[in-house]
Design an enzyme around this catalytic site. Sequence first.
Site, PDB file in Angstrom:
ATOM      1  N   GLY A  71      37.175  40.074  34.431  1.00  0.00           N
ATOM      2  CA  GLY A  71      36.117  40.534  35.315  1.00  0.00           C
ATOM      3  C   GLY A  71      35.678  41.955  34.992  1.00  0.00           C
ATOM      4  O   GLY A  71      34.488  42.283  35.062  1.00  0.00           O
ATOM      5  N   THR A  72      36.626  42.787  34.635  1.00  0.00           N
ATOM      6  CA  THR A  72      36.315  44.174  34.313  1.00  0.00           C
ATOM      7  C   THR A  72      35.391  44.241  33.098  1.00  0.00           C
ATOM      8  O   THR A  72      34.444  45.038  33.075  1.00  0.00           O
ATOM      9  CB  THR A  72      37.621  44.959  34.044  1.00  0.00           C
ATOM     10  OG1 THR A  72      38.439  44.875  35.213  1.00  0.00           O
ATOM     11  CG2 THR A  72      37.341  46.411  33.725  1.00  0.00           C
ATOM     12  N   ASN A 151      36.643  43.496  47.882  1.00  0.00           N
ATOM     13  CA  ASN A 151      37.987  42.976  47.653  1.00  0.00           C
ATOM     14  C   ASN A 151      39.013  43.499  48.656  1.00  0.00           C
ATOM     15  O   ASN A 151      40.012  42.849  48.924  1.00  0.00           O
ATOM     16  CB  ASN A 151      38.440  43.292  46.225  1.00  0.00           C
ATOM     17  CG  ASN A 151      38.148  44.712  45.805  1.00  0.00           C
ATOM     18  OD1 ASN A 151      37.007  45.177  45.857  1.00  0.00           O
ATOM     19  ND2 ASN A 151      39.166  45.427  45.395  1.00  0.00           N
ATOM     20  N   SER A 199      35.715  36.323  37.463  1.00  0.00           N
ATOM     21  CA  SER A 199      37.014  36.440  36.808  1.00  0.00           C
ATOM     22  C   SER A 199      37.833  35.188  37.084  1.00  0.00           C
ATOM     23  O   SER A 199      37.847  34.676  38.204  1.00  0.00           O
ATOM     24  CB  SER A 199      37.734  37.679  37.347  1.00  0.00           C
ATOM     25  OG  SER A 199      39.063  37.702  36.864  1.00  0.00           O
ATOM     26  N   CYS A 325      44.842  47.716  42.205  1.00  0.00           N
ATOM     27  CA  CYS A 325      44.519  48.685  41.167  1.00  0.00           C
ATOM     28  C   CYS A 325      44.835  50.096  41.647  1.00  0.00           C
ATOM     29  O   CYS A 325      45.114  50.982  40.872  1.00  0.00           O
ATOM     30  CB  CYS A 325      43.045  48.599  40.807  1.00  0.00           C
ATOM     31  SG  CYS A 325      42.463  46.917  40.796  1.00  0.00           S
TER      32      CYS A 325
HETATM   33  C1  LIG Z   1      39.836  41.610  40.448  1.00  0.00           C
HETATM   34  C2  LIG Z   1      38.502  42.243  40.539  1.00  0.00           C
HETATM   35  C3  LIG Z   1      37.876  42.798  39.403  1.00  0.00           C
HETATM   36  C4  LIG Z   1      38.545  42.843  38.063  1.00  0.00           C
HETATM   37  O1  LIG Z   1      38.723  41.588  37.464  1.00  0.00           O
HETATM   38  P1  LIG Z   1      39.821  41.447  36.302  1.00  0.00           P
HETATM   39  O2  LIG Z   1      39.644  40.069  35.765  1.00  0.00           O
HETATM   40  O3  LIG Z   1      41.158  41.658  36.948  1.00  0.00           O
HETATM   41  O4  LIG Z   1      39.507  42.498  35.295  1.00  0.00           O
HETATM   42  C5  LIG Z   1      36.621  43.345  39.564  1.00  0.00           C
HETATM   43  N1  LIG Z   1      35.992  43.341  40.742  1.00  0.00           N
HETATM   44  C6  LIG Z   1      36.549  42.807  41.846  1.00  0.00           C
HETATM   45  C7  LIG Z   1      35.789  42.814  43.137  1.00  0.00           C
HETATM   46  C8  LIG Z   1      37.818  42.255  41.784  1.00  0.00           C
HETATM   47  O5  LIG Z   1      38.381  41.767  42.895  1.00  0.00           O
END
Ligand SMILES: *Cc1c(COP(=O)(O)O)cnc(C)c1O
Length: 386
Positions: A71-72, A151, A199, A325
Site C-alpha cells: 500500500g505504501t 486507519n 493493500s 507504524c
Molecule cells: C496499512 C496502511 C497503509 C500501508 O500499507 P502497506 O501495505 O502496509 O504498506 C497505508 N495506508 C493506510 C490507511 C493503511 O492502513
Amino acid sequence: MRKVYFDYNATTPIHPEVVSFVKPFFNELFGNPSSLHWAGRAARVDFEKAREQIADMIHAKTEEIVITSCGTESDNHAIKGMAYAKRDKGNHIITTTIEHPGVLNTCRYLESKGYEVTYLPVDGYGQIQPEDVKRAIRKDTILISIMYANNETGTLLPIKEVGEIAKDSEIIFHSDMIQAIGKIKIDIKSLNVDLASFSGHKVYAPKGVGALYMRESLDIDNLIHGGHQEAGRRAGTENVIGITAFGKACELVKKEMEDENSKIESLRKKLLDGILEKVGHVRLNGHPEYRLPNTLNLSFEYVEAESLLIALDLNGIAVSSGSACASGSTEPSHVLLAMGIPPEACQSAIRFSLGRGNTEEDVDYTLSVIPDIVNRLREMSPFYKR
Ligand SMILES: *Cc1c(COP(=O)(O)O)cnc(C)c1O
C-alpha cells in the site's frame, strides 16, 4: 490462555481458502509470467485472473489496476508519479493532517523538493469539510490526496464530495482506500477518483502486495523503471504468489463481505456498550456513525495507553495504541491530536479493530478482564480520584 486478536487494521491473517488456493504457485506454477513458454504462460493466466478479481472488487476495469509491492508503494506512486508528471503545470498538493505516513511522509518529502502542500484540518470527528478543499484549491494545484477511511479511528471521509470538487476543478484526485476495501462497498466510478491505493494484507491476503487503481488514460510518471511489466507502468518480475492470493482474497471477501461485516459490526457495538457500561471515564474517538464497521478507538482516561496495551497483551488480547507504524514511540497519535483531542486523552487511546476471525466469546472474554485491568492502572495514577 485465550488469544484474542483485535488488530485487524494493522494486518489480517490470510484467508484459509486463499492459503490452499496459492499452494500450487510455490512449485507447479512457478513460471515467470513474462516468459513465452508453457511455464510462463501458465503463471500468466492466473496472474491476470487475479487482476480481474481485484478490479471486480472495486468495479474498475481490469486494465486500470497496477500491481505494486504494498500500500505504501501505491501511495508513493500516486503522489510522486503525479507530482513529477505535472511539474510544468504547478507544484501545489492538497491533503489532510490525518493521512497514513505513506501519504504524509511522501508529501513532506516533496516539500523538501520544492513542492507546496496544504494539510487540511479535521473536525472533532476526524472529518474534513469539502468546502475547505474548495477553498484550498489554487491555480497551481496539481493533486488532491484524501483517504477514504482513517486507519486509527475508522472515520469515513466525504470523498464523493471531494471527487466532485476535483472533477469540476480538473484536478487529479488520489484516495488511500486501504482501510476501506473489504469493509465498505467501493464503486470506484461513482467516487470520481483518478487514483486509489490498496493493500493485500489488510484484506486477508499476504503482506508485500498492493494495487494502484489508475483511471484510464491518466498521464503519470513511473516510480520503478526497468522491464515492461504491468503494461510499462511498474517494472520488476511480479510477485505471483502474493498477487494470486490478493486476487483470490478479493473474490472471497467480496462474496462474504455483507455477512461478515454485519457480524463484525454487532461485535464492535457489543464491545463498546460493554466497556461503556463496565468502565467509566471512557470516550469514543471518531465519528459515531459515519465510520467503518470494525474499528473502535477509545480513550481510557487516567490510563497510559502503552500500559493498558501491555496489560491486555498479558491477558492474550492484542490491540494497538495509535497506529502500528507509530507505536514503539510514545508520541501521541497525529490523527487524534489533529482532531483537537487533548494530549492526555490521546495518550490514553486504544484501538480495537475487529475482523472475520472474531467471535462473541472474544468480546465476552475481553469484557470480563478489562474493568479490573483499567481499575488497577487507574489506582496507580496520581490524577485519578474515585
Ligand atoms: C496499512 C496502511 C497503509 C500501508 O500499507 P502497506 O501495505 O502496509 O504498506 C497505508 N495506508 C493506510 C490507511 C493503511 O492502513
